[in-house]
Design a protein around this motif. Structure first.
Motif, PDB file in Angstrom:
ATOM      1  N   ALA A   1      48.119  41.503  49.377  1.00 23.68           N
ATOM      2  CA  ALA A   1      47.114  41.155  50.387  1.00 23.68           C
ATOM      3  C   ALA A   1      46.237  39.985  49.972  1.00 23.68           C
ATOM      4  O   ALA A   1      45.708  39.269  50.833  1.00 23.68           O
ATOM      5  CB  ALA A   1      46.240  42.368  50.686  1.00 23.68           C
ATOM      6  N   LEU A   2      46.056  39.772  48.675  1.00 22.35           N
ATOM      7  CA  LEU A   2      45.142  38.748  48.198  1.00 22.35           C
ATOM      8  C   LEU A   2      45.887  37.657  47.435  1.00 22.35           C
ATOM      9  O   LEU A   2      46.949  37.897  46.845  1.00 22.35           O
ATOM     10  CB  LEU A   2      44.081  39.371  47.272  1.00 22.35           C
ATOM     11  CG  LEU A   2      43.209  40.475  47.873  1.00 22.35           C
ATOM     12  CD1 LEU A   2      42.274  41.029  46.810  1.00 22.35           C
ATOM     13  CD2 LEU A   2      42.412  39.956  49.065  1.00 22.35           C
ATOM     14  N   ALA A   3      45.306  36.481  47.454  1.00 24.54           N
ATOM     15  CA  ALA A   3      45.846  35.380  46.661  1.00 24.54           C
ATOM     16  C   ALA A   3      45.586  35.638  45.181  1.00 24.54           C
ATOM     17  O   ALA A   3      44.631  36.345  44.830  1.00 24.54           O
ATOM     18  CB  ALA A   3      45.190  34.067  47.086  1.00 24.54           C
ATOM     19  N   PRO A   4      46.408  35.066  44.291  1.00 27.24           N
ATOM     20  CA  PRO A   4      46.210  35.304  42.854  1.00 27.24           C
ATOM     21  C   PRO A   4      44.796  34.976  42.377  1.00 27.24           C
ATOM     22  O   PRO A   4      44.239  35.700  41.546  1.00 27.24           O
ATOM     23  CB  PRO A   4      47.246  34.375  42.207  1.00 27.24           C
ATOM     24  CG  PRO A   4      48.331  34.266  43.225  1.00 27.24           C
ATOM     25  CD  PRO A   4      47.635  34.299  44.551  1.00 27.24           C
ATOM     26  N   ALA A   5      44.198  33.925  42.913  1.00 26.87           N
ATOM     27  CA  ALA A   5      42.839  33.569  42.498  1.00 26.87           C
ATOM     28  C   ALA A   5      41.838  34.634  42.932  1.00 26.87           C
ATOM     29  O   ALA A   5      40.874  34.932  42.214  1.00 26.87           O
ATOM     30  CB  ALA A   5      42.455  32.217  43.087  1.00 26.87           C
ATOM     31  N   GLU A   6      42.048  35.217  44.122  1.00 31.33           N
ATOM     32  CA  GLU A   6      41.156  36.264  44.607  1.00 31.33           C
ATOM     33  C   GLU A   6      41.306  37.538  43.783  1.00 31.33           C
ATOM     34  O   GLU A   6      40.320  38.230  43.495  1.00 31.33           O
ATOM     35  CB  GLU A   6      41.443  36.553  46.076  1.00 31.33           C
ATOM     36  CG  GLU A   6      41.083  35.405  47.011  1.00 31.33           C
ATOM     37  CD  GLU A   6      41.499  35.683  48.437  1.00 31.33           C
ATOM     38  OE1 GLU A   6      40.685  35.435  49.350  1.00 31.33           O
ATOM     39  OE2 GLU A   6      42.643  36.148  48.643  1.00 31.33           O
ATOM     40  N   VAL A   7      42.537  37.865  43.405  1.00 33.97           N
ATOM     41  CA  VAL A   7      42.770  39.040  42.559  1.00 33.97           C
ATOM     42  C   VAL A   7      42.059  38.866  41.223  1.00 33.97           C
ATOM     43  O   VAL A   7      41.376  39.778  40.735  1.00 33.97           O
ATOM     44  CB  VAL A   7      44.280  39.271  42.331  1.00 33.97           C
ATOM     45  CG1 VAL A   7      44.503  40.403  41.331  1.00 33.97           C
ATOM     46  CG2 VAL A   7      44.980  39.583  43.641  1.00 33.97           C
ATOM     47  N   ALA A   8      42.193  37.684  40.632  1.00 37.20           N
ATOM     48  CA  ALA A   8      41.584  37.430  39.329  1.00 37.20           C
ATOM     49  C   ALA A   8      40.066  37.417  39.403  1.00 37.20           C
ATOM     50  O   ALA A   8      39.383  37.818  38.452  1.00 37.20           O
ATOM     51  CB  ALA A   8      42.092  36.107  38.773  1.00 37.20           C
ATOM     52  N   ALA A   9      39.512  36.943  40.530  1.00 33.56           N
ATOM     53  CA  ALA A   9      38.067  36.815  40.644  1.00 33.56           C
ATOM     54  C   ALA A   9      37.383  38.145  40.947  1.00 33.56           C
ATOM     55  O   ALA A   9      36.392  38.504  40.316  1.00 33.56           O
ATOM     56  CB  ALA A   9      37.722  35.790  41.729  1.00 33.56           C
TER      57      ALA A   9
END
Length: 441
Positions: free
Chosen positions: A184-192
């Motif tokens: 559901a989320l972009a990799p940057a959103e997951v990491a943030a």
């Protein structure tokens, strides 16, 4: 069934029995989700909770070190909770363990990162992880004891099978949650920030499970001991070590088989197959999900078979199937990559044999010290063998791509020898006291 078993040893489960098993299994699944979710987001956590200039490999090493700290805290937490479980009651510790898991899980999801707290961030992460480890050390043994003492003696296998299925179902929930967040989320959103969702949801799960356990009742076996003033005097663990060393040894050896199956086939195999045969993470994740689902179902089926055929027949047959399926997985993945998912699912199904472990442990210790005996043997074995397994398997893989299968096969043979030497063809139901006459069930 033993000729000494009470007449109602194989009586059908009552509605209250079924409710107890379902609530206990659901709570166990939610608690194991809380414990395992850390590993799915280790990469994101490593970048956020350690100094930014630290090399990636060192960040990963320290993050997995914090993950491992949870396992090191298991024996101590399990021993303390088992002590009070034998003294004060199974239900109290059964409920407390899930509280001890829910709080740190929620706090991990809320803890500021290194950018805000500096070195306090990884220290807090370590403390919370150790709290989780202490909780899980009491949950598994406590749950097995709790459900086994609620059902007729001839249904102990089914009870621990349903509970084991619930515990492994928690691993499945963790995989599904990680998959959903990463989809559901972009990799940057997951990491943030996305990784926090898994822990926040886990904390809510934990408090929900704690609420559900309010509707459970103390076990009839413990209530009968309390009425007869038959509770253990002194330290239960002292009695375990003084008079039940054989039970401890048998329990630890069969637990070794459990750790080999779970750690190697379920936890390590996805990474090993990627490295050995070039599978993508998505491919191994699909196979792992099917294997975990098959394990959850087969654990319950294995429990029902234990009540009918006993630990020797079921344990030996299941262990041999586990050996064959593990070799088939590693050989087949190399020769026929398109068969990865069904081969992995087959291997997962054979891991259901691990239900024999709590079944044997429950019968290895008398009721006054049962919680302490099961908890001590299981957690000590898991800390020892679970900690050494990744190192041994990694060394074996360096010498032979079939090293993981060799390890599972060798440990399974140890489990078979232990079951044959210790067990009887029929389940030892006489060792399991029936619920007292007139007790509410």
């Amino acid at each position: 069934m033993s000729e000494h078993s009470p007449p109602d040893a194989r009586a059908p489960l009552s509605r209250r029995d079924l409710r107890t098993l379902l609530l206990a299994s659901l709570g166990g699944a939610l608690e194991f989700y809380d414990f395992i979710i850390f590993v799915f987001f280790a990469a994101a956590i490593s970048h956020l909770f350690f100094p930014p200039g630290m090399p990636d490999w060192l960040q990963q090493l320290q993050t997995f070190g914090i993950f491992a700290a949870g396992y090191l805290a298991r024996p101590l937490g399990g021993l303390v909770m088992a002590h009070f479980g034998d003294k004060l009651g199974r239900k109290r510790m059964f409920t407390f363990s899930i509280f001890l898991m829910a709080v740190p899980t929620l706090l991990i999801g809320l803890t500021p990162t290194y950018a805000t707290l500096g070195y306090a961030a990884p220290i807090l992460l370590l403390i919370f992880r150790m709290m989780q480890g202490a909780a899980i050390g009491g949950e598994g043994p406590g749950a097995w004891v709790f459900v086994s003492e609620h059902v007729p003696p001839g249904r102990v296998g089914l009870a621990v099978g349903m509970l084991t299925g619930g515990l492994t179902g928690g691993i499945l929930l963790g995989s599904l949650m990680a998959t959903a967040i990463n989809t559901a989320l972009a990799p940057a959103e997951v990491a943030a920030w996305g990784w926090r969702l898994a822990f926040l949801v886990g904390g809510v799960f934990g408090f929900l499970a704690m609420y559900l356990r309010r509707f459970l009742h103390e076990t009839p076996v413990f209530e009968a001991m309390r009425r007869r003033a038959a509770l253990t005097q002194g330290l239960p663990i002292r009695q375990v070590l003084r008079g039940h060393r054989r039970g401890v040894a048998v329990s630890m050896l069969v637990t070794w088989m459990l750790t080999a199956a779970i750690v190697v086939v379920i936890l390590m195999t996805p990474t090993l197959l990627q490295r050995l045969h070039g599978f993508t993470p998505a491919e191994t994740l699909r196979g792992n999900l099917m294997a975990t689902l098959a394990l959850t179902v087969s654990a319950m089926l294995c429990g029902a078979l234990l009540d009918r055929f006993g630990s020797v027949k079921v344990g030996v047959t299941g262990a041999l199937a586990l050996i064959a399926a593990t070799y088939a997985l590693y050989l087949g993945a190399a020769a026929r990559p398109e068969l990865l998912v069904p081969l992995y699912a087959l291997a997962g199904a054979t891991i259901g044999v691990i239900t024999v472990v709590p079944y044997v442990m429950i019968h290895a210790f008398p009721p006054p010290i049962r919680f302490s005996g099961v908890s001590f043997a299981y957690n000590l074995a898991y800390a020892l063998f679970g900690g050494l397994t990744p190192l041994l398997v990694s060394a074996l893989v360096a010498a032979d791509p079939l090293g993981p299968a060799h390890y599972v096969g060798a440990v399974s043979l140890v489990g078979i020898a232990t079951l044959v030497a210790n067990g009887r063809a029929l389940p030892p139901e006489a060792d399991m006291p029936a619920a007292p006459v007139g007790a509410a069930r």
